[in-house]
Motif scaffolding. Structure first.
Motif, PDB file in Angstrom:
ATOM      1  N   PRO A   3      -3.391   4.530   6.030  1.00  0.00           N
ATOM      2  CA  PRO A   3      -4.509   3.580   6.070  1.00  0.00           C
ATOM      3  C   PRO A   3      -4.412   2.726   7.333  1.00  0.00           C
ATOM      4  O   PRO A   3      -3.351   2.162   7.631  1.00  0.00           O
ATOM      5  CB  PRO A   3      -4.296   2.737   4.806  1.00  0.00           C
ATOM      6  CG  PRO A   3      -3.424   3.571   3.926  1.00  0.00           C
ATOM      7  CD  PRO A   3      -2.533   4.323   4.857  1.00  0.00           C
ATOM      8  N   TYR A  19      -4.615  -3.031   8.526  1.00  0.00           N
ATOM      9  CA  TYR A  19      -3.769  -3.250   7.355  1.00  0.00           C
ATOM     10  C   TYR A  19      -2.358  -3.651   7.761  1.00  0.00           C
ATOM     11  O   TYR A  19      -1.689  -4.403   7.056  1.00  0.00           O
ATOM     12  CB  TYR A  19      -3.695  -1.976   6.501  1.00  0.00           C
ATOM     13  CG  TYR A  19      -4.906  -1.756   5.628  1.00  0.00           C
ATOM     14  CD1 TYR A  19      -5.141  -2.560   4.525  1.00  0.00           C
ATOM     15  CD2 TYR A  19      -5.820  -0.741   5.901  1.00  0.00           C
ATOM     16  CE1 TYR A  19      -6.247  -2.362   3.712  1.00  0.00           C
ATOM     17  CE2 TYR A  19      -6.924  -0.535   5.092  1.00  0.00           C
ATOM     18  CZ  TYR A  19      -7.136  -1.347   3.999  1.00  0.00           C
ATOM     19  OH  TYR A  19      -8.228  -1.152   3.206  1.00  0.00           O
ATOM     20  N   VAL A  75      -6.195  -3.264  -4.056  1.00  0.00           N
ATOM     21  CA  VAL A  75      -4.912  -2.544  -3.990  1.00  0.00           C
ATOM     22  C   VAL A  75      -3.875  -3.275  -4.839  1.00  0.00           C
ATOM     23  O   VAL A  75      -2.819  -3.668  -4.361  1.00  0.00           O
ATOM     24  CB  VAL A  75      -4.417  -2.389  -2.539  1.00  0.00           C
ATOM     25  CG1 VAL A  75      -3.453  -1.201  -2.445  1.00  0.00           C
ATOM     26  CG2 VAL A  75      -5.542  -2.215  -1.547  1.00  0.00           C
ATOM     27  N   ASN A 132     -13.061   1.531   4.435  1.00  0.00           N
ATOM     28  CA  ASN A 132     -11.790   1.550   5.152  1.00  0.00           C
ATOM     29  C   ASN A 132     -11.609   2.877   5.858  1.00  0.00           C
ATOM     30  O   ASN A 132     -12.383   3.819   5.667  1.00  0.00           O
ATOM     31  CB  ASN A 132     -10.601   1.206   4.241  1.00  0.00           C
ATOM     32  CG  ASN A 132     -10.445   2.140   3.072  1.00  0.00           C
ATOM     33  OD1 ASN A 132     -10.876   3.281   3.099  1.00  0.00           O
ATOM     34  ND2 ASN A 132      -9.821   1.656   2.007  1.00  0.00           N
ATOM     35  N   ASP A 153      -5.369   8.220  -0.428  1.00  0.00           N
ATOM     36  CA  ASP A 153      -4.152   8.410   0.366  1.00  0.00           C
ATOM     37  C   ASP A 153      -3.018   8.945  -0.503  1.00  0.00           C
ATOM     38  O   ASP A 153      -2.223   9.779  -0.062  1.00  0.00           O
ATOM     39  CB  ASP A 153      -3.760   7.090   1.025  1.00  0.00           C
ATOM     40  CG  ASP A 153      -4.852   6.566   1.947  1.00  0.00           C
ATOM     41  OD1 ASP A 153      -4.946   7.052   3.079  1.00  0.00           O
ATOM     42  OD2 ASP A 153      -5.630   5.685   1.512  1.00  0.00           O
ATOM     43  N   CYS A 202      -9.336   2.124  -6.714  1.00  0.00           N
ATOM     44  CA  CYS A 202      -9.230   1.704  -5.313  1.00  0.00           C
ATOM     45  C   CYS A 202      -9.292   2.932  -4.405  1.00  0.00           C
ATOM     46  O   CYS A 202      -8.745   3.991  -4.732  1.00  0.00           O
ATOM     47  CB  CYS A 202      -7.912   0.958  -5.114  1.00  0.00           C
ATOM     48  SG  CYS A 202      -7.549   0.537  -3.404  1.00  0.00           S
ATOM     49  N   VAL A 231       0.836   4.064  -2.863  1.00  0.00           N
ATOM     50  CA  VAL A 231       0.484   5.438  -2.479  1.00  0.00           C
ATOM     51  C   VAL A 231       1.558   6.398  -2.988  1.00  0.00           C
ATOM     52  O   VAL A 231       1.249   7.463  -3.547  1.00  0.00           O
ATOM     53  CB  VAL A 231       0.332   5.551  -0.945  1.00  0.00           C
ATOM     54  CG1 VAL A 231       0.335   7.019  -0.508  1.00  0.00           C
ATOM     55  CG2 VAL A 231      -0.960   4.887  -0.492  1.00  0.00           C
ATOM     56  N   ASP A 266      -5.084  -8.830   2.278  1.00  0.00           N
ATOM     57  CA  ASP A 266      -5.812  -7.571   2.336  1.00  0.00           C
ATOM     58  C   ASP A 266      -7.147  -7.751   3.068  1.00  0.00           C
ATOM     59  O   ASP A 266      -7.915  -8.667   2.748  1.00  0.00           O
ATOM     60  CB  ASP A 266      -6.068  -7.057   0.919  1.00  0.00           C
ATOM     61  CG  ASP A 266      -6.636  -5.653   0.916  1.00  0.00           C
ATOM     62  OD1 ASP A 266      -7.823  -5.503   1.243  1.00  0.00           O
ATOM     63  OD2 ASP A 266      -5.893  -4.718   0.585  1.00  0.00           O
ATOM     64  N   ARG A 278      -8.606   5.735   7.376  1.00  0.00           N
ATOM     65  CA  ARG A 278      -7.244   6.217   7.502  1.00  0.00           C
ATOM     66  C   ARG A 278      -7.243   7.408   8.459  1.00  0.00           C
ATOM     67  O   ARG A 278      -8.287   7.988   8.735  1.00  0.00           O
ATOM     68  CB  ARG A 278      -6.655   6.643   6.146  1.00  0.00           C
ATOM     69  CG  ARG A 278      -7.181   7.941   5.576  1.00  0.00           C
ATOM     70  CD  ARG A 278      -8.363   7.827   4.655  1.00  0.00           C
ATOM     71  NE  ARG A 278      -8.027   7.001   3.519  1.00  0.00           N
ATOM     72  CZ  ARG A 278      -8.661   5.861   3.241  1.00  0.00           C
ATOM     73  NH1 ARG A 278      -9.699   5.470   4.001  1.00  0.00           N
ATOM     74  NH2 ARG A 278      -8.324   5.119   2.220  1.00  0.00           N
ATOM     75  N   ILE A 286       0.832  -1.203   0.000  1.00  0.00           N
ATOM     76  CA  ILE A 286       0.000   0.000   0.000  1.00  0.00           C
ATOM     77  C   ILE A 286       0.866   1.252   0.000  1.00  0.00           C
ATOM     78  O   ILE A 286       0.634   2.192  -0.772  1.00  0.00           O
ATOM     79  CB  ILE A 286      -0.951  -0.008   1.222  1.00  0.00           C
ATOM     80  CG1 ILE A 286      -2.089  -0.999   0.989  1.00  0.00           C
ATOM     81  CG2 ILE A 286      -1.516   1.389   1.476  1.00  0.00           C
ATOM     82  CD1 ILE A 286      -2.995  -1.180   2.187  1.00  0.00           C
ATOM     83  N   ILE A 339      -7.693   3.522  -1.791  1.00  0.00           N
ATOM     84  CA  ILE A 339      -6.383   3.937  -1.302  1.00  0.00           C
ATOM     85  C   ILE A 339      -5.808   5.043  -2.188  1.00  0.00           C
ATOM     86  O   ILE A 339      -4.860   5.731  -1.818  1.00  0.00           O
ATOM     87  CB  ILE A 339      -5.426   2.726  -1.225  1.00  0.00           C
ATOM     88  CG1 ILE A 339      -6.005   1.643  -0.308  1.00  0.00           C
ATOM     89  CG2 ILE A 339      -4.059   3.123  -0.697  1.00  0.00           C
ATOM     90  CD1 ILE A 339      -6.158   2.063   1.148  1.00  0.00           C
TER      91      ILE A 339
END
Length: 326
Positions: A185, A207, A313, A240, A173, A168, A96, A213, A242, A92, A170
């Motif tokens: 996350p 995570y 992810v 999810n 982020d 996704c 990111v 995952d 974060r 991840i 993510i």
């Protein structure tokens, strides 16, 4: 120094080869990597195998395939335990960092989930996907369909299958980081929805410290009720969470709102600094941001009885080659 992401794939390839009692070829290795959550194709596997050969970790037996050497076995046994335990959060963090999407220029890479489905289920799967996306339970209406013989995408698709790449969550982020806001996350989980409104996280998995995952776990468990939610407003959706520095709340709100102009939407709120978010405690000085994830559309396909292998992810993709489902 080799990219850490490459190093991790090399370790995984050696693990696969070491468990075989006969030489393994690139195609079989690619199939097994796909099962383990690595969406890379046969060509990419050959590249990694050349590296292993050069290091003396594997031995090539003509066209039959590779076996692991004694030197390779030692390297494998010395692999850090953190490589296994922190696989998800490390992947991840890398994706990111590689997210380049610019909200103002409206171009760059986003993170995508990859899902593999049998071609015989194509029409039904696409009907369900369109139904789910139109209901607004996905991060973005943009997707990309990848066929088994595609040479444009670095996504391995087995024979007789097709892949769906969708945005996704993510990605948020990555976008926050690109705008100067560090975002970490924390959990993937199930959000209880009532009358179309989020009520509370009813189950979460961190995570950090897991090799699978969390979102994939919930999809495989058939824990969601996405179709019920679309029909009645009540159900369990994948979400999810974060956290960001509390001092960045105002700027984060501006960034998240600006993302809507690029059809990237799904965040529920930005929590107050140091306060719980949907019954999940936050660290002192941190503000939580819960997001309804893109994999809800894939979970809807699974709920409709269509077999699907989900790889959340998974990789990055140019957002502008992804199109709205017509």
């Amino acid at each position: 120094m080799t990219d850490p992401n490459v190093e991790r794939k090399l370790i995984e390839i050696m693990r696969i080869i070491s468990k075989s009692d006969k030489p393994l070829g690139a195609r079989l290795i690619a199939d097994e990597l796909q099962n383990r959550g690595y969406a890379i194709g046969e060509r990419a596997v050959r590249y990694h195998l050349r590296i292993l050969d050069e290091r003396g970790f594997t031995k090539k037996h003509g066209y039959i395939g590779r076996t692991i050497t004694e030197h390779g076995q030692k390297e494998l046994s010395d692999a850090l335990i953190s490589d296994r335990l922190d696989l998800v959060i490390t992947r991840i963090e890398e994706l990111v960092y590689k997210t380049t999407y610019d909200l103002r220029e409206k171009k760059g890479n986003v993170i995508v989930n990859v899902s593999i489905i049998d071609k015989s289920d194509y029409e039904k799967a696409m009907d369900v996907l369109k139904y789910a996306i139109n209901a607004g339970i996905s991060i973005s209406p943009r997707i990309r369909i990848v066929d088994e013989d595609s040479e444009e995408d670095d996504i391995f698709v087995p024979d007789g299958k097709f892949a769906i790449a969708n945005v996704c969550s993510i990605t948020y982020d990555g976008i926050l980081l690109k705008n100067g806001i560090p975002s970490t996350p924390l959990y993937g989980g199930l959000m209880q929805m009532e009358a179309h409104q989020p009520v509370s996280f009813v189950d979460i998995i961190g995570y950090s410290g897991t090799s699978i995952d969390p979102i994939k776990i919930f999809i495989n468990r058939h824990s969601t009720s996405v179709l019920d939610y679309i029909e009645s407003g009540n159900g369990k959706l994948l979400a999810n969470l974060r956290h960001i520095p509390g001092s960045a709340r105002e700027k984060a709100h501006e960034v998240m709102e600006l993302a809507k102009d690029s059809d990237i939407n799904g965040y529920l709120q930005i929590g107050e600094t140091s306060e719980d978010v949907f019954n999940v405690p936050m660290e002192r000085g941190k503000a939580g941001i819960p997001v309804i994830v893109g994999s809800n559309a894939i979970s809807a396909i699974a709920e409709a009885g269509i077999p699907v292998k989900a790889y959340p992810v998974s990789t990055i993709m140019d957002y502008n080659i992804m199109k709205k489902l017509e």
